[in-house]
Design an enzyme around this catalytic site. Structure first.
Site, PDB file in Angstrom:
ATOM      1  CG  ASP A 116      -2.052   1.002   1.137  1.00 31.08           C
ATOM      2  OD1 ASP A 116      -3.034   0.789   0.417  1.00 31.08           O
ATOM      3  OD2 ASP A 116      -1.906   2.039   1.809  1.00 31.08           O
ATOM      4  CD1 TRP A 117      -1.351   5.553   1.095  1.00 30.10           C
ATOM      5  CD2 TRP A 117       0.489   6.588   0.374  1.00 30.10           C
ATOM      6  NE1 TRP A 117      -1.745   6.619   0.317  1.00 30.10           N
ATOM      7  CE2 TRP A 117      -0.633   7.275  -0.128  1.00 30.10           C
ATOM      8  CE3 TRP A 117       1.758   7.055   0.045  1.00 30.10           C
ATOM      9  CZ2 TRP A 117      -0.518   8.406  -0.932  1.00 30.10           C
ATOM     10  CZ3 TRP A 117       1.873   8.185  -0.765  1.00 30.10           C
ATOM     11  CH2 TRP A 117       0.734   8.841  -1.243  1.00 30.10           C
ATOM     12  CD1 TRP A 170      -8.889   4.027  -0.515  1.00 25.74           C
ATOM     13  CD2 TRP A 170     -10.332   3.329   1.036  1.00 25.74           C
ATOM     14  NE1 TRP A 170      -8.257   4.114   0.702  1.00 25.74           N
ATOM     15  CE2 TRP A 170      -9.115   3.689   1.669  1.00 25.74           C
ATOM     16  CE3 TRP A 170     -11.384   2.877   1.811  1.00 25.74           C
ATOM     17  CZ2 TRP A 170      -8.936   3.605   3.046  1.00 25.74           C
ATOM     18  CZ3 TRP A 170     -11.210   2.779   3.184  1.00 25.74           C
ATOM     19  CH2 TRP A 170      -9.996   3.142   3.786  1.00 25.74           C
ATOM     20  CG  ASP A 208      -6.019  -5.396  -3.008  1.00 28.43           C
ATOM     21  OD1 ASP A 208      -6.980  -4.649  -3.281  1.00 28.43           O
ATOM     22  OD2 ASP A 208      -4.940  -4.962  -2.573  1.00 28.43           O
ATOM     23  CG  HIS A 245      -5.246  -3.523   0.480  1.00 33.35           C
ATOM     24  ND1 HIS A 245      -4.504  -3.242  -0.655  1.00 33.35           N
ATOM     25  CD2 HIS A 245      -5.000  -2.502   1.345  1.00 33.35           C
ATOM     26  CE1 HIS A 245      -3.839  -2.108  -0.479  1.00 33.35           C
ATOM     27  NE2 HIS A 245      -4.113  -1.648   0.723  1.00 33.35           N
TER      28      HIS A 245
END
Length: 299
Positions: free
Chosen positions: A124-125, A164, A250, A279
């Site tokens: 993710d980030w 999202w 995901d 995810h």
């Protein structure tokens, strides 16, 4: 001085599978007065380092199933919390959070701890930021474990991500623990509560609110140039070892997105597919960490 909040320590007591002593630094260049938390376990010299970067809306706790595997192999583990998350301080104004605010903080931590022989572990980030770091430190980074993430290069992310982003923008008080539990069947109530621990109330959630809005889905957004430079690095200059794992459930950063990313990373082998993972693939992280160590001939 950036106005910030600090989550009380007592909220982090007796978390399931999490008995790591906190470490803090509060004088990183450009961030004086903001305290960053990081896990630092294993040998301090002479061992490979795994730098584990979390994403939205989690914190270093996400790596609780991978850290023990790395430590058993004799490695050092550094798992920081981005500002706004976990045990790190939380600026209260949304505008404090920018792509380079986060990226430069991680760079400052790497330099402060003088990390070398680094294996970047990201999702993710943690990937949107982390994947832009090795090009600045090609002699420090030697390995990559990459899971369900991408590079921010100004391209649209699709309707799943748009939904999202809209949800976070329009649901300021959303329950982080409930989101994590919904995304990970089998997560206990106590584990979900650990994901809520950093946020006594909504005033602590500016970082959580801000991250989706920062994803570089248009060419004019901050960090696109950095992402494009990183893309060139991974395609043409990366000389380390790589391992990819994909949470197949995901809906946004699943198999298609990761198939694209795998093609961009020089000499990246086919991905480990984690059929039941969504995810937050680190929730299935023990098997992933073991497979990665085997790939790297460590442990």
């Amino acid at each position: 001085m950036i106005k910030s909040l600090r989550t009380p320590d007592e909220r982090f007591q007796a978390l399931p599978a999490w008995d790591y002593a906190p470490n803090y630094v509060d004088d990183l260049p450009g961030y004086q007065g903001l305290r960053m938390h990081y896990v630092d376990e294993g040998p301090k010299v002479g061992a490979p380092v795994f730098l584990c970067l979390h994403g939205e809306p989690s914190w270093a706790y996400l790596y609780r199933k991978m850290i023990p595997v790395f430590l058993d192999a004799g490695a050092r583990v550094i798992a920081p919390d981005f500002f706004g998350f976990g045990r790190s301080d939380k600026p209260v104004e949304d505008e404090a959070y920018t792509f380079h605010f986060h990226r430069n903080a991680v760079k400052a931590l790497i330099e402060r701890l003088d990390l070398n022989d680094i294996g970047l572990v990201c999702q993710d980030w943690g990937g949107l930021i982390g994947l832009t770091l090795p090009m600045d430190y090609p002699d420090r980074f030697t390995r990559l474990i990459v899971m369900n993430t991408s590079l921010g290069i100004g391209q649209a992310a699709g309707p799943g991500f748009d939904a999202w982003r809209d949800y976070v923008a329009n649901t300021p008080g959303f329950d982080v623990g409930k989101l994590m539990k919904r995304s990970t069947p089998g997560m206990s109530d106590a584990e979900a509560a650990a994901y809520n621990a950093p946020f006594p109330d909504d005033s602590y959630k500016a970082g959580v609110r801000r991250f989706p809005a920062l994803v570089q889905t248009r060419p004019d957004m901050e960090g696109v140039d950095t992402g494009l430079a990183a893309l060139d690095f991974w395609r043409n200059k990366w000389a380390g070892e790589s391992f990819m794992a994909v949470g197949m459930q995901d809906p946004v950063l699943g198999p298609p997105a990761m198939a694209w990313l795998q093609k961009q990373i020089r000499n990246c082998p086919p991905a480990m597919e984690v059929a039941e993972a969504g995810h937050f693939v680190q929730e299935h992280g023990e098997a992933i960490a073991r497979a990665a160590l085997a790939r790297f001939n460590l442990g």
